[in-house]
Design an enzyme around this catalytic site. Structure first.
Site, PDB file in Angstrom:
ATOM      1  N   LYS A 106      -2.656  -2.604  -7.775  1.00 45.88           N
ATOM      2  CA  LYS A 106      -2.905  -2.951  -9.178  1.00 45.88           C
ATOM      3  C   LYS A 106      -2.386  -4.342  -9.486  1.00 45.88           C
ATOM      4  O   LYS A 106      -1.306  -4.715  -9.057  1.00 45.88           O
ATOM      5  CB  LYS A 106      -2.162  -1.928 -10.065  1.00 45.88           C
ATOM      6  CG  LYS A 106      -2.517  -2.014 -11.518  1.00 45.88           C
ATOM      7  CD  LYS A 106      -3.733  -1.192 -11.845  1.00 45.88           C
ATOM      8  CE  LYS A 106      -4.239  -1.456 -13.251  1.00 45.88           C
ATOM      9  NZ  LYS A 106      -4.974  -2.745 -13.369  1.00 45.88           N
ATOM     10  N   LYS A 136      -2.812  -8.956  -6.728  1.00 38.91           N
ATOM     11  CA  LYS A 136      -3.173  -9.998  -7.694  1.00 38.91           C
ATOM     12  C   LYS A 136      -4.402 -10.715  -7.180  1.00 38.91           C
ATOM     13  O   LYS A 136      -4.623 -10.803  -5.970  1.00 38.91           O
ATOM     14  CB  LYS A 136      -2.023 -11.007  -7.820  1.00 38.91           C
ATOM     15  CG  LYS A 136      -2.056 -11.777  -9.113  1.00 38.91           C
ATOM     16  CD  LYS A 136      -1.477 -10.924 -10.223  1.00 38.91           C
ATOM     17  CE  LYS A 136      -1.251 -11.661 -11.495  1.00 38.91           C
ATOM     18  NZ  LYS A 136      -0.357 -10.894 -12.380  1.00 38.91           N
ATOM     19  N   LYS A 144       7.248  -4.793 -10.185  1.00 36.91           N
ATOM     20  CA  LYS A 144       7.061  -4.470 -11.605  1.00 36.91           C
ATOM     21  C   LYS A 144       6.633  -3.005 -11.764  1.00 36.91           C
ATOM     22  O   LYS A 144       7.208  -2.256 -12.549  1.00 36.91           O
ATOM     23  CB  LYS A 144       5.938  -5.382 -12.140  1.00 36.91           C
ATOM     24  CG  LYS A 144       5.997  -5.666 -13.608  1.00 36.91           C
ATOM     25  CD  LYS A 144       4.782  -6.464 -14.067  1.00 36.91           C
ATOM     26  CE  LYS A 144       4.923  -7.955 -13.889  1.00 36.91           C
ATOM     27  NZ  LYS A 144       3.906  -8.708 -14.666  1.00 36.91           N
ATOM     28  N   SER A 200      -2.120  -0.255 -18.661  1.00 35.32           N
ATOM     29  CA  SER A 200      -3.251  -0.216 -17.728  1.00 35.32           C
ATOM     30  C   SER A 200      -3.278   1.120 -16.988  1.00 35.32           C
ATOM     31  O   SER A 200      -4.334   1.697 -16.734  1.00 35.32           O
ATOM     32  CB  SER A 200      -3.135  -1.332 -16.686  1.00 35.32           C
ATOM     33  OG  SER A 200      -3.694  -2.520 -17.165  1.00 35.32           O
ATOM     34  N   HIS A 223       0.822  -1.209   0.000  1.00 35.12           N
ATOM     35  CA  HIS A 223       0.000   0.000   0.000  1.00 35.12           C
ATOM     36  C   HIS A 223       0.858   1.262   0.000  1.00 35.12           C
ATOM     37  O   HIS A 223       0.377   2.329   0.341  1.00 35.12           O
ATOM     38  CB  HIS A 223      -0.915   0.014   1.240  1.00 35.12           C
ATOM     39  CG  HIS A 223      -1.941  -1.087   1.212  1.00 35.12           C
ATOM     40  ND1 HIS A 223      -2.335  -1.754   2.337  1.00 35.12           N
ATOM     41  CD2 HIS A 223      -2.616  -1.655   0.200  1.00 35.12           C
ATOM     42  CE1 HIS A 223      -3.240  -2.683   2.027  1.00 35.12           C
ATOM     43  NE2 HIS A 223      -3.413  -2.638   0.718  1.00 35.12           N
ATOM     44  N   HIS A 224       2.141   1.119  -0.366  1.00 36.95           N
ATOM     45  CA  HIS A 224       3.011   2.307  -0.327  1.00 36.95           C
ATOM     46  C   HIS A 224       2.556   3.339  -1.342  1.00 36.95           C
ATOM     47  O   HIS A 224       2.838   4.517  -1.212  1.00 36.95           O
ATOM     48  CB  HIS A 224       4.478   1.931  -0.553  1.00 36.95           C
ATOM     49  CG  HIS A 224       4.807   1.601  -1.973  1.00 36.95           C
ATOM     50  ND1 HIS A 224       4.370   0.446  -2.594  1.00 36.95           N
ATOM     51  CD2 HIS A 224       5.511   2.282  -2.909  1.00 36.95           C
ATOM     52  CE1 HIS A 224       4.804   0.439  -3.839  1.00 36.95           C
ATOM     53  NE2 HIS A 224       5.498   1.535  -4.067  1.00 36.95           N
TER      54      HIS A 224
HETATM   55  N1  GLU Z   1      -1.781  -9.197 -15.521  1.00 34.91           N
HETATM   56  C1  GLU Z   1      -0.820  -8.286 -16.036  1.00 34.91           C
HETATM   57  C2  GLU Z   1       0.499  -8.435 -15.291  1.00 34.91           C
HETATM   58  O1  GLU Z   1       0.715  -9.398 -14.632  1.00 34.91           O
HETATM   59  C3  GLU Z   1      -1.353  -6.874 -16.059  1.00 34.91           C
HETATM   60  C4  GLU Z   1      -1.680  -6.271 -14.753  1.00 34.91           C
HETATM   61  C5  GLU Z   1      -2.389  -4.926 -14.850  1.00 34.91           C
HETATM   62  O2  GLU Z   1      -2.523  -4.431 -15.952  1.00 34.91           O
HETATM   63  O3  GLU Z   1      -2.772  -4.421 -13.809  1.00 34.91           O
HETATM   64  O4  GLU Z   1       1.368  -7.610 -15.416  1.00 34.91           O
END
Ligand code: GLU
Length: 480
Positions: free
Chosen positions: A80, A116, A104, A372, A74-75
């Site tokens: 996402k 996730k 990432k 995204s 939550h930083h």
């Molecule tokens: N599922 C993709 C990933 O693992 C996209 C995640 C996203 O767009 O939030 O990078």
């Protein structure tokens, strides 16, 4: 089409879980950073874990569905990350993938925490109607638990899900939150007609292409590998023709690389002269297989395709496909991880010793989440990229062209004219933002690699991420 052709880096051959594997990589990298132990522990930990069981009526029966959403960090908010539908879904896997999302996002400077989700189902066993029911129920559970929202947590497609599921999630959210003006920003990867952004479908594959192209455009790296500068003429093998593999192969092909090999479930094909990716896809549609495509050699055992002669290998299919068993036989000098976790740690070491460059998944397949982010920005601003300035740019360009032509007395030809006059539309801007992101982040990682005496790009990528998340935690302070 489902987002990625990837799956869990299954760790059956190893004695630690997927999440523990990520933690090991993190620990290795953290020794190259300056943060105190407490900060490092906080970065590593999964902040919120939601485990769900909910009933869905399937035909005559009620099925209890197992599902997860993990918010790793939550930083930065919102969190996402994608939602996958697979029978391999389990808490450890979702935790690992959520933590990888944090790193990432940090690497490509996307201001989100990682998350996730997963539903433990095989989507092939359900009708679209049943899938819609499961998806909508999952989405409403997320709403109930405050695990979704444009400022809270924003899911996206992943293995086994795509634009269709994202559309159902957006609609469920909007129905439960009437009047919420930013509701469409609760999920990304939507169809264009439902607030999606142009370029999102091909984003991960395009990011893979931009990332590998940058490696090939970096003089010192090419010199080290004994390869010519540039992507043109490079021999490429791609494993997996899913969304990521297909688009990566397409961009390599369109830009002058030679696709010498392709691997899929049914086997592999190889041709030194090069394979037309578009024609192979047509052939596969017609025959159900890539095998027997005119002019190629069939490779019965699909995995053997990875060991053929090439400069660049893109594993964009399954986990652990390059391991202690085959790594020594891999001939590629550049291995670009399109999938999540296609190399085992053993393979990483073997390839490193052979002098190959492994471009890590955490950086290379971040194109999806980058675009995204652009979609989320579009949803919050309620306007298509380029809508306000496209025509203005075109008018300016026209004026400049007229002035140059007047001053020089020469006229641009039709092709030049079209190119110069063109004002950017949404796809141009998304591509440009993604290209800049992939180029910039590659050099950030490379600078860390060179300045801190780190020997592999994966560790450098982790260091890059830890540095950014660590600074964020330090600056936020501890509450209360
Ligand atoms: N599922 C993709 C990933 O693992 C996209 C995640 C996203 O767009 O939030 O990078």
């Amino acid at each position: 089409m489902a987002e990625t052709a990837t799956s869990t880096p299954g760790t059956k051959a190893q004695h630690y879980s997927f999440f523990q594997g990520v933690e090991r990589n993190f620990d290795k990298a953290s020794s190259f950073t300056r943060f105190e132990k407490g900060i490092l522990e906080q970065i590593k930990a999964c902040n919120s874990i939601l485990q769900l069981k909910f009933p869905v009526r399937i035909g005559e029966k009620i099925e209890v569905i197992e599902a997860y959403r993990v918010q790793h960090s939550h930083h930065k908010l919102p969190c996402k990350g994608g939602i996958r539908y697979s029978m391999d879904v389990n808490q450890d896997e979702v935790m690992a993938l959520a933590s990888l999302m944090t790193y990432k996002c940090a690497i490509v400077n996307v201001p989100f925490g990682g998350a996730k989700g997963g539903i433990k189902i095989n989507p092939k066993n359900y009708t679209p109607f049943e899938l819609e029911k499961i998806t909508r129920r999952y989405a409403s559970e997320l709403v109930k638990k405050n695990f979704i929202g444009p400022g809270i947590d924003v899911p996206a497609p992943d293995y086994g899900t795509g634009a269709r599921e994202m559309s159902w999630i957006a609609d469920t959210y909007a129905s439960l939150k009437p009047g919420e003006v930013d509701a469409l920003g609760c999920v990304t990867g939507k169809p264009i007609t439902q607030g999606g952004v142009r370029g999102r479908t091909e984003a991960t594959g395009l990011g893979v292409y931009y990332g590998v192209r940058e490696v090939c455009n970096t003089k010192e790296d090419m010199k080290k590998l004994g390869l010519e500068l540039g992507i043109e003429g490079k021999k490429v093998i791609v494993q997996g023709l899913g969304n990521v593999g297909f688009h990566a192969a397409k961009f390599f092909f369109d830009n002058g690389a030679i696709i010498v090999g392709l691997a899929e479930y049914e086997g592999g094909i190889y041709s030194e002269k090069g394979i037309d990716i578009y024609k192979v896809v047509e052939h596969r549609k017609a025959t159900g297989s890539i095998l027997d495509f005119p002019g190629v050699t069939n490779i019965k055992n699909s995995a053997d395709t990875l060991e053929q002669e090439c400069d660049i290998l893109i594993p964009a299919a399954l986990e652990n496909v390059i391991n202690a068993g085959n790594a020594a036989r891999i001939k590629a000098k550049i291995i670009g991880e399109g999938a999540n976790g296609p190399l085992t740690p053993d393979a990483d070491e073997i390839l490193h010793k052979k002098g190959a460059i492994v471009v890590p998944d955490m950086y290379l397949n971040a194109g999806g989440v980058t675009v995204s982010y652009f979609e989320w920005l579009k949803n919050l601003s309620h306007v298509r990229f380029g809508r306000m300035d496209k025509r203005f740019s075109e008018n300016q360009n026209s004026l400049i062209l007229q002035t140059v032509e007047g001053l020089t007395g020469k006229r641009a030809n039709d092709t030049e004219r079209t190119m110069i006059l063109h004002g950017p539309d949404e796809a141009d801007l998304v591509y440009s933002g993604l290209e800049d992101t992939m180029i910039g982040s590659y050099h950030e990682i490379r600078d860390i690699l060179n300045s801190r005496d780190i020997s592999d790009m994966r560790t450098a990528a982790f260091v890059c991420a830890i540095d950014k998340v660590g600074v964020s935690y330090e600056e936020l302070g501890i509450f209360p």
